[in-house]
Design a protein around this motif. Structure first.
Motif, mmCIF file in Angstrom:
data_model
loop_
_atom_site.group_PDB
_atom_site.id
_atom_site.type_symbol
_atom_site.label_atom_id
_atom_site.label_comp_id
_atom_site.label_asym_id
_atom_site.label_seq_id
_atom_site.Cartn_x
_atom_site.Cartn_y
_atom_site.Cartn_z
ATOM 1 N N ILE A 113 0.849 -1.185 0.000
ATOM 2 C CA ILE A 113 0.000 0.000 0.000
ATOM 3 C C ILE A 113 0.885 1.236 0.000
ATOM 4 N N ARG A 114 0.551 2.205 -0.869
ATOM 5 C CA ARG A 114 1.223 3.510 -0.866
ATOM 6 C C ARG A 114 0.175 4.543 -0.456
ATOM 7 N N ALA A 115 0.460 5.279 0.629
ATOM 8 C CA ALA A 115 -0.538 6.180 1.209
ATOM 9 C C ALA A 115 0.117 7.429 1.769
ATOM 10 N N LYS A 116 -0.736 8.406 2.113
ATOM 11 C CA LYS A 116 -0.265 9.642 2.738
ATOM 12 C C LYS A 116 -0.301 9.566 4.262
ATOM 13 N N ALA A 117 -1.229 8.773 4.824
ATOM 14 C CA ALA A 117 -1.384 8.727 6.277
ATOM 15 C C ALA A 117 -1.963 7.381 6.697
ATOM 16 N N VAL A 118 -1.846 7.083 7.997
ATOM 17 C CA VAL A 118 -2.400 5.854 8.561
ATOM 18 C C VAL A 118 -3.021 6.186 9.918
ATOM 19 N N ALA A 119 -4.095 5.467 10.247
ATOM 20 C CA ALA A 119 -4.798 5.695 11.511
ATOM 21 C C ALA A 119 -5.514 4.417 11.919
ATOM 22 N N ILE A 120 -6.030 4.428 13.139
ATOM 23 C CA ILE A 120 -6.898 3.359 13.640
ATOM 24 C C ILE A 120 -8.289 3.946 13.772
ATOM 25 N N GLU A 121 -9.279 3.156 13.391
ATOM 26 C CA GLU A 121 -10.668 3.595 13.497
ATOM 27 C C GLU A 121 -11.453 2.572 14.302
ATOM 28 N N LYS A 122 -12.158 3.040 15.317
ATOM 29 C CA LYS A 122 -13.042 2.172 16.094
ATOM 30 C C LYS A 122 -14.345 1.986 15.325
ATOM 31 N N PRO A 123 -14.945 0.799 15.405
ATOM 32 C CA PRO A 123 -16.222 0.594 14.728
ATOM 33 C C PRO A 123 -17.257 1.624 15.199
#
Length: 132
Positions: A113-123
């Motif tokens: 994966i090539r991306a600008k940002a990463v995060a965690i998301e809660k359902p």
């Protein structure tokens, strides 16, 4: 937090990929994982205070995703997360994810994966992503 530091703060060692959502309109890849733990010391050490059950690892600003080998759907454990570096305002990461088919054949799929940002998301909390 820089993407490489953020990814190093995540423990997925005995966790499983439940779903992968490719959102072309938002340029996002969301990988649902049965549980995401944070590493807040030198090692994971079974820290669970910040666990996100059935959470998503979200890659934002994605302009590339590939699966090697193609054809197998990741639905099992996670191996290494390899951070390949930055280029042109994006970073590239390779996630090693397992799959097991109906016949019980197990294998591995390397997802790049090539991306600008990463995060965690809660359902259910799409507007409040965890970034640090």
């Amino acid at each position: 937090m820089k993407p490489d530091e953020f990814l190093n703060s995540i423990y997925l060692g005995d966790r499983a990929c439940k779903a992968i959502l490719l959102d072309g309109w938002k340029n996002e890849v969301k990988i649902q994982i049965d549980a995401i733990s944070r590493v807040r010391g030198e090692a994971w050490d079974f820290y669970s205070a910040e666990d996100v059950v059935d959470g998503f690892l979200v890659f934002e600003g994605v302009d590339h995703i590939s699966f090697d080998p193609p054809g197998n759907m990741p639905n099992d454990d996670f191996g290494d997360i390899e951070f390949l570096g930055f280029e042109g305002g994006r970073f590239t990461v390779v996630l090693d994810m397992g799959f097991c088919d109906e016949a019980g054949t197990y294998g591995s799929v390397k997802t790049t994966i090539r991306a600008k940002a990463v995060a965690i998301e809660k359902p259910g909390e799409e507007g409040e992503r965890i970034r640090d």
